[in-house]
Write an enzyme that holds these catalytic residues in place. Structure first.
Site, PDB file in Angstrom:
ATOM      1  N   CYS A  30       6.687   0.150   2.327  1.00  0.00           N
ATOM      2  CA  CYS A  30       5.320   0.477   2.773  1.00  0.00           C
ATOM      3  C   CYS A  30       4.599  -0.772   3.277  1.00  0.00           C
ATOM      4  CB  CYS A  30       4.574   1.115   1.591  1.00  0.00           C
ATOM      5  SG  CYS A  30       2.797   1.266   1.806  1.00  0.00           S
ATOM      6  N   CYS A  33       1.231  -1.519   1.695  1.00  0.00           N
ATOM      7  CA  CYS A  33       1.456  -1.963   0.306  1.00  0.00           C
ATOM      8  C   CYS A  33       1.768  -3.454   0.280  1.00  0.00           C
ATOM      9  CB  CYS A  33       2.616  -1.198  -0.328  1.00  0.00           C
ATOM     10  SG  CYS A  33       2.370   0.573  -0.481  1.00  0.00           S
TER      11      CYS A  33
END
Length: 101
Positions: A30, A33
């Site tokens: 991600c 993230c």
């Protein structure tokens, strides 16, 4: 300091903690993230009265399902074991600080 938390120790480290805990639900693949991780690290060095934890959603799918995590990064704030605040998606440092205060 940010602690890595798993399904096995989540109850003890987060729900059983006396005080505030910010939990960052994330995954290695991600992009947002990966951008938020260093922000969480930086805030954890500045705020002493909040515990900071990370949960890898790929390794702890049960926790992600239990808390209804549909999009990541997802930040959940617990106080004395109760969910009190949350944020979905990348947020900046000031927003992380506001989230835990």
């Amino acid at each position: 300091m940010v602690f890595n938390v798993t399904t096995e120790d989540f109850d003890k480290e987060v729900l059983g903690f006396d005080g505030k805990v910010l939990v960052d639900f994330w995954a290695e693949w991600c992009g947002p993230c990966m951008m938020l991780g260093p922000v969480i690290e930086e805030v954890s060095e500045e705020i002493d009265d909040v515990k900071f934890c990370k949960v890898n959603c790929d390794e702890a799918r049960e926790l992600a399902l239990q808390y209804g995590i549909m999009s990541i990064p997802c930040l959940l704030v617990f106080e004395n074991g109760e969910l009190v605040n949350q944020s979905i998606g990348y947020i900046d440092k000031d927003s992380v600080i506001k989230l835990v205060k």
